[in-house]
Enzyme design. Sequence first.
Site, PDB file in Angstrom:
ATOM      1  N   LYS A  25      -4.113 -12.050  -6.696  1.00  0.00           N
ATOM      2  CA  LYS A  25      -5.411 -12.323  -6.065  1.00  0.00           C
ATOM      3  C   LYS A  25      -6.484 -11.403  -6.668  1.00  0.00           C
ATOM      4  O   LYS A  25      -6.183 -10.310  -7.159  1.00  0.00           O
ATOM      5  CB  LYS A  25      -5.323 -12.118  -4.542  1.00  0.00           C
ATOM      6  CG  LYS A  25      -5.209 -10.681  -4.112  1.00  0.00           C
ATOM      7  CD  LYS A  25      -5.535 -10.510  -2.625  1.00  0.00           C
ATOM      8  CE  LYS A  25      -5.500  -9.012  -2.312  1.00  0.00           C
ATOM      9  NZ  LYS A  25      -5.865  -8.623  -0.988  1.00  0.00           N
ATOM     10  N   LYS A  67     -10.727  -5.905  -5.089  1.00  0.00           N
ATOM     11  CA  LYS A  67     -11.739  -4.915  -5.452  1.00  0.00           C
ATOM     12  C   LYS A  67     -11.126  -3.582  -5.848  1.00  0.00           C
ATOM     13  O   LYS A  67     -11.810  -2.725  -6.376  1.00  0.00           O
ATOM     14  CB  LYS A  67     -12.762  -4.752  -4.327  1.00  0.00           C
ATOM     15  CG  LYS A  67     -12.201  -4.395  -2.985  1.00  0.00           C
ATOM     16  CD  LYS A  67     -13.305  -4.555  -1.941  1.00  0.00           C
ATOM     17  CE  LYS A  67     -12.762  -4.384  -0.542  1.00  0.00           C
ATOM     18  NZ  LYS A  67     -13.709  -4.738   0.485  1.00  0.00           N
ATOM     19  N   LYS A  85       0.826  -1.211   0.000  1.00  0.00           N
ATOM     20  CA  LYS A  85       0.000   0.000   0.000  1.00  0.00           C
ATOM     21  C   LYS A  85       0.856   1.255   0.000  1.00  0.00           C
ATOM     22  O   LYS A  85       0.507   2.250  -0.630  1.00  0.00           O
ATOM     23  CB  LYS A  85      -0.955   0.007   1.200  1.00  0.00           C
ATOM     24  CG  LYS A  85      -2.107  -0.955   1.011  1.00  0.00           C
ATOM     25  CD  LYS A  85      -3.187  -0.713   2.033  1.00  0.00           C
ATOM     26  CE  LYS A  85      -4.329  -1.683   1.839  1.00  0.00           C
ATOM     27  NZ  LYS A  85      -5.273  -1.644   2.947  1.00  0.00           N
TER      28      LYS A  85
HETATM   29  P1  AMP Z   1     -11.430  -6.837   2.380  1.00  0.00           P
HETATM   30  O1  AMP Z   1     -12.404  -6.703   1.282  1.00  0.00           O
HETATM   31  O2  AMP Z   1     -10.020  -6.567   1.959  1.00  0.00           O
HETATM   32  O3  AMP Z   1     -11.858  -6.142   3.626  1.00  0.00           O
HETATM   33  O4  AMP Z   1     -11.434  -8.402   2.713  1.00  0.00           O
HETATM   34  C1  AMP Z   1     -12.495  -9.055   3.341  1.00  0.00           C
HETATM   35  C2  AMP Z   1     -12.176 -10.524   3.477  1.00  0.00           C
HETATM   36  O5  AMP Z   1     -12.105 -11.147   2.184  1.00  0.00           O
HETATM   37  C3  AMP Z   1     -10.822 -10.803   4.148  1.00  0.00           C
HETATM   38  O6  AMP Z   1     -10.980 -11.900   5.021  1.00  0.00           O
HETATM   39  C4  AMP Z   1      -9.925 -11.179   3.010  1.00  0.00           C
HETATM   40  O7  AMP Z   1      -8.891 -12.049   3.382  1.00  0.00           O
HETATM   41  C5  AMP Z   1     -10.891 -11.876   2.057  1.00  0.00           C
HETATM   42  N1  AMP Z   1     -10.438 -11.789   0.647  1.00  0.00           N
HETATM   43  C6  AMP Z   1     -10.217 -10.651  -0.065  1.00  0.00           C
HETATM   44  N2  AMP Z   1      -9.814 -10.942  -1.324  1.00  0.00           N
HETATM   45  C7  AMP Z   1      -9.779 -12.304  -1.424  1.00  0.00           C
HETATM   46  C8  AMP Z   1      -9.457 -13.232  -2.476  1.00  0.00           C
HETATM   47  N3  AMP Z   1      -9.090 -12.813  -3.689  1.00  0.00           N
HETATM   48  N4  AMP Z   1      -9.550 -14.550  -2.202  1.00  0.00           N
HETATM   49  C9  AMP Z   1      -9.936 -14.989  -0.971  1.00  0.00           C
HETATM   50  N5  AMP Z   1     -10.258 -14.175   0.055  1.00  0.00           N
HETATM   51  C10 AMP Z   1     -10.179 -12.853  -0.147  1.00  0.00           C
END
Ligand code: AMP
Length: 328
Positions: free
Chosen positions: A192, A195, A110
């Site tokens: 990965k 978003k 980041k």
């Molecule tokens: P965030 O949207 O970054 O707050 O992530 C929310 C949850 O989704 C967290 O537990 C992340 O580890 C999981 N997560 C985000 N991107 C992925 C991905 N590409 N594959 C699996 N889990 C994910």
Amino acid sequence: MKIFSGIQPTGKMHIGNYLGAIKQWVEFQQTDDCMFCVVDLHALTIPQNPNALRKAVAEKVIELLSVGVDPAKSILFVQSHVKEHTELAWMLSTLTSMGELERMTQYKEKARKNKANQNAGLLTYPVLMAADILLYQTEGVPVGKDQGQHLEITRDIAKRFNARFGKTFVEPKTLFPKAGAKVLSLKDPKKKMSKSDDPESYIALFDEPEAIRKKIMSAVTDTGKEIRYNPERKPGISNLLLIYSLMNGKSIAELERQFKTKGYAALKKSLAEILIETLEPFRRKQKELQSRELYIQEILKQGAKKASSLAEITMKEVRKRMGLLGNE
Ligand code: AMP
Ligand code: TRP
């Protein structure tokens, strides 16, 4: 088991979030003691438009309810509604070294991407996350692979506090899903699904059928024609097979057999229809909830109330152990 997990309000929830984390949340709430949090304070580490952020928080709550988080079974709340998160984060920051924060992969990424905004919050992000978790004596944290390192530092901080001030915190376990802990980007299956990337690279949980078809049909695949699960040699097709299998419950071996002679296009077409079908109830629920503002407000009010009373129990103990003079 006491379960806690969080999600940032910004960006669209995608099938990576769902398969990596949220699907487990919904399963755990059937049997365990769950708390789920929309982490709006974490989102502030990236510059946000205040009106857009407010909307995004409400929208994220609706998304979570739409995919099955049930406020009758779990405590669902917004991080900034419970002031103890920031209070504990401050205290824990005095037990965390600069060096260990600077080593965090997500921080390094980041900081590199946001050269113009290397604020201190980006660095202390994991301390606030540790506070979120430790505040509730959490035993298990269901997350995707990218959060593994943040859970390790959470355990280190808990251990350090306990060693110095006496046993106060539980050391929480990381709960990765059996499969799907790292769903890959449709555009670049070495990365990965994220978003913050181009919307073509992910399927949002509330994408319309046409968008789903288009994105899956143009997903990057590998050279050759063979449909085989091999994440090293065929990351694109393997990612699609994994998503397919997790969405409809068929094993990967079964899918390999089913599509063996049929080619990439047939697999993609079928996967798009599976996604459209399984995501349809989520879309329907979301539309229904979008007009129920008061209901959402009430859920968050109740959630914050329950979370606050639990947080206060831990904080009383923490203040005392760290030597702060009480005034009750
Ligand atoms: P965030 O949207 O970054 O707050 O992530 C929310 C949850 O989704 C967290 O537990 C992340 O580890 C999981 N997560 C985000 N991107 C992925 C991905 N590409 N594959 C699996 N889990 C994910
Ligand atoms: N950092 C997590 C993410 O980006 C979100 C998060 C904040 C979280 N606090 C948490 C996850 C506590 C689990 C537990 O995905």
